[in-house]
Design a protein around this motif. Sequence first.
Motif, mmCIF file in Angstrom:
data_model
loop_
_atom_site.group_PDB
_atom_site.id
_atom_site.type_symbol
_atom_site.label_atom_id
_atom_site.label_comp_id
_atom_site.label_asym_id
_atom_site.label_seq_id
_atom_site.Cartn_x
_atom_site.Cartn_y
_atom_site.Cartn_z
ATOM 1 N N LEU A 179 0.823 -1.206 0.000
ATOM 2 C CA LEU A 179 0.000 0.000 0.000
ATOM 3 C C LEU A 179 0.861 1.262 0.000
ATOM 4 C CD1 LEU A 179 -2.925 -0.819 2.475
ATOM 5 C CD2 LEU A 179 -2.975 -0.816 -0.030
ATOM 6 N N GLN A 180 1.935 1.243 0.756
ATOM 7 C CA GLN A 180 2.808 2.412 0.800
ATOM 8 C C GLN A 180 3.465 2.666 -0.551
ATOM 9 O OE1 GLN A 180 5.343 1.272 4.043
ATOM 10 N NE2 GLN A 180 4.049 2.222 5.597
ATOM 11 N N ILE A 181 3.859 1.596 -1.232
ATOM 12 C CA ILE A 181 4.498 1.739 -2.548
ATOM 13 C C ILE A 181 3.485 2.164 -3.594
ATOM 14 C CG2 ILE A 181 5.652 0.470 -4.395
ATOM 15 C CD1 ILE A 181 6.882 -1.291 -2.087
ATOM 16 N N VAL A 182 2.349 1.465 -3.629
ATOM 17 C CA VAL A 182 1.318 1.771 -4.626
ATOM 18 C C VAL A 182 0.734 3.162 -4.396
ATOM 19 C CG1 VAL A 182 -0.997 1.109 -5.422
ATOM 20 C CG2 VAL A 182 0.767 -0.635 -5.125
ATOM 21 N N GLY A 183 0.609 3.547 -3.126
ATOM 22 C CA GLY A 183 0.077 4.867 -2.796
ATOM 23 C C GLY A 183 1.112 5.972 -2.879
ATOM 24 N N MET A 184 2.350 5.619 -3.261
ATOM 25 C CA MET A 184 3.447 6.574 -3.424
ATOM 26 C C MET A 184 3.751 7.306 -2.121
ATOM 27 S SD MET A 184 2.534 7.987 -7.261
ATOM 28 C CE MET A 184 4.125 8.794 -7.494
ATOM 29 N N ARG A 185 3.570 6.589 -0.993
ATOM 30 C CA ARG A 185 3.973 7.136 0.304
ATOM 31 C C ARG A 185 5.449 6.851 0.570
ATOM 32 N NH1 ARG A 185 -0.487 8.194 -0.840
ATOM 33 N NH2 ARG A 185 -2.291 8.507 0.531
ATOM 34 N N VAL A 186 5.918 5.717 0.024
ATOM 35 C CA VAL A 186 7.313 5.317 0.178
ATOM 36 C C VAL A 186 7.856 4.971 -1.203
ATOM 37 C CG1 VAL A 186 8.877 3.591 1.160
ATOM 38 C CG2 VAL A 186 6.947 4.428 2.514
ATOM 39 N N PRO A 187 8.969 5.592 -1.621
ATOM 40 C CA PRO A 187 9.557 5.222 -2.909
ATOM 41 C C PRO A 187 9.961 3.750 -2.920
ATOM 42 C CG PRO A 187 10.485 7.287 -2.112
ATOM 43 C CD PRO A 187 9.683 6.721 -0.979
ATOM 44 N N LEU A 188 9.814 3.115 -4.064
ATOM 45 C CA LEU A 188 10.150 1.703 -4.192
ATOM 46 C C LEU A 188 11.583 1.433 -3.733
ATOM 47 C CD1 LEU A 188 9.558 -1.179 -5.137
ATOM 48 C CD2 LEU A 188 10.181 -0.461 -7.455
ATOM 49 N N GLN A 189 12.518 2.286 -4.145
ATOM 50 C CA GLN A 189 13.921 2.068 -3.794
ATOM 51 C C GLN A 189 14.125 2.112 -2.285
ATOM 52 O OE1 GLN A 189 15.844 1.473 -6.672
ATOM 53 N NE2 GLN A 189 17.184 0.499 -5.157
ATOM 54 N N ASP A 190 13.367 2.987 -1.592
ATOM 55 C CA ASP A 190 13.495 3.074 -0.133
ATOM 56 C C ASP A 190 12.950 1.818 0.537
ATOM 57 O OD1 ASP A 190 14.529 5.550 -0.582
ATOM 58 O OD2 ASP A 190 12.883 6.680 0.343
ATOM 59 N N ALA A 191 11.836 1.295 0.017
ATOM 60 C CA ALA A 191 11.268 0.068 0.579
ATOM 61 C C ALA A 191 12.219 -1.112 0.405
ATOM 62 C CB ALA A 191 9.926 -0.239 -0.088
ATOM 63 N N ILE A 192 12.903 -1.150 -0.735
ATOM 64 C CA ILE A 192 13.887 -2.209 -0.974
ATOM 65 C C ILE A 192 15.074 -2.045 -0.028
ATOM 66 C CG2 ILE A 192 15.519 -3.136 -2.650
ATOM 67 C CD1 ILE A 192 13.504 -2.335 -4.848
ATOM 68 N N ALA A 193 15.548 -0.813 0.125
ATOM 69 C CA ALA A 193 16.697 -0.556 1.000
ATOM 70 C C ALA A 193 16.379 -0.914 2.450
ATOM 71 C CB ALA A 193 17.113 0.906 0.893
ATOM 72 N N ALA A 194 15.113 -0.718 2.859
ATOM 73 C CA ALA A 194 14.699 -1.027 4.224
ATOM 74 C C ALA A 194 14.335 -2.501 4.388
ATOM 75 C CB ALA A 194 13.505 -0.157 4.610
ATOM 76 N N ARG A 195 14.508 -3.278 3.324
ATOM 77 C CA ARG A 195 14.193 -4.705 3.312
ATOM 78 C C ARG A 195 12.717 -4.966 3.589
ATOM 79 N NH1 ARG A 195 19.488 -7.577 6.207
ATOM 80 N NH2 ARG A 195 21.038 -6.705 4.763
ATOM 81 N N ARG A 196 11.895 -4.021 3.172
ATOM 82 C CA ARG A 196 10.445 -4.200 3.265
ATOM 83 C C ARG A 196 9.889 -4.753 1.970
ATOM 84 N NH1 ARG A 196 7.124 -4.620 6.742
ATOM 85 N NH2 ARG A 196 5.656 -2.984 6.206
ATOM 86 N N ALA A 197 10.700 -4.781 0.920
ATOM 87 C CA ALA A 197 10.240 -5.262 -0.383
ATOM 88 C C ALA A 197 11.431 -5.799 -1.160
ATOM 89 C CB ALA A 197 9.570 -4.128 -1.159
ATOM 90 N N THR A 198 11.143 -6.728 -2.054
ATOM 91 C CA THR A 198 12.152 -7.217 -2.990
ATOM 92 C C THR A 198 11.557 -7.202 -4.394
ATOM 93 O OG1 THR A 198 11.472 -9.526 -2.709
ATOM 94 C CG2 THR A 198 13.230 -8.719 -1.273
ATOM 95 N N VAL A 199 12.433 -7.069 -5.370
ATOM 96 C CA VAL A 199 11.995 -7.048 -6.773
ATOM 97 C C VAL A 199 12.806 -8.067 -7.546
ATOM 98 C CG1 VAL A 199 11.968 -5.686 -8.905
ATOM 99 C CG2 VAL A 199 11.217 -4.656 -6.757
ATOM 100 N N SER A 200 12.098 -8.854 -8.349
ATOM 101 C CA SER A 200 12.766 -9.756 -9.282
ATOM 102 C C SER A 200 12.377 -9.348 -10.695
ATOM 103 C CB SER A 200 12.369 -11.208 -9.021
ATOM 104 O OG SER A 200 10.972 -11.386 -9.095
ATOM 105 N N GLY A 201 13.292 -9.487 -11.627
ATOM 106 C CA GLY A 201 13.024 -9.037 -12.988
ATOM 107 C C GLY A 201 13.265 -7.550 -13.128
ATOM 108 N N SER A 202 12.457 -6.906 -13.943
ATOM 109 C CA SER A 202 12.674 -5.507 -14.303
ATOM 110 C C SER A 202 12.232 -4.548 -13.198
ATOM 111 C CB SER A 202 11.912 -5.186 -15.587
ATOM 112 O OG SER A 202 11.919 -3.799 -15.838
ATOM 113 N N LEU A 203 13.186 -3.820 -12.631
ATOM 114 C CA LEU A 203 12.863 -2.797 -11.637
ATOM 115 C C LEU A 203 12.077 -1.664 -12.285
ATOM 116 C CD1 LEU A 203 13.310 -1.839 -8.693
ATOM 117 C CD2 LEU A 203 15.396 -0.701 -9.493
ATOM 118 N N ALA A 204 12.416 -1.322 -13.511
ATOM 119 C CA ALA A 204 11.707 -0.246 -14.219
ATOM 120 C C ALA A 204 10.235 -0.586 -14.399
ATOM 121 C CB ALA A 204 12.360 -0.001 -15.578
#
Length: 226
Positions: A179-204
């Motif tokens: 919700l924070q990422i989709v709602g643009m409350r937290v940038p995706l890169q920040d969520a990844i850095a905080a280990r709250r999210a991971t991305v596989s495949g294309s980050l773009a």
Amino acid sequence: MSNLHYPQFCALARAAEIIGERWTLLIIRELLLGPRRFGDLLDHLDGMSPTLLTARLNALIDCNVVRRTVLPRPANAPVYELTEIGREVQPAIRELIRWGGRFLFPQVAGDTFEPDWVLLGLDAIARRTPVPDINIGLVVTHGKKSAGFTVAGSDSGTAIRKGIADCKGTLEAPFDAVLQIVGMRVPLQDAIAARRATVSGSLAAVRKLPLLFDLADRPRISPVAG
């Protein structure tokens, strides 16, 4: 039939008699996700007794909102599913979810959560206008449980499907982080850095996920970043 009766000649009163009993809306939520065995319903309706579930299902069957059926082989199991009349309530459920999202947080200690429920939540905030033509995977985690979805954008808007297929990139995160990422409350890169999210495949590709929803336009539905 339901024991609930409003002595008013009003269509809203009649609808409330059918779906306004305690637990009934949540039974319908489960059946919007597909046919369910009695035991599966009971597992996802924590706090509801088997006797009460039986009574609510029988009332919905009497109103032709739900029916009993049997899954084809090899499952060959008795299940409950929504009738066509029952499925017609989905747009109203969608709007109730949109409205109820304003009151979702703060989380209440002890509340249960099933990742499968996210499909209906995402559908409620999906854009109905043209969006980027892209498939993005989403894995929602909760403890040892998880559920995977494909978020598909097109000129017709955003569609949510169970399972992950033909996705350029996939986001994996707990629901509040989604919700924070989709709602643009937290940038995706920040969520990844905080280990709250991971991305596989294309980050773009995953960065385009907020464009497929209207959550960023609704300031009170998302938890505060922290």
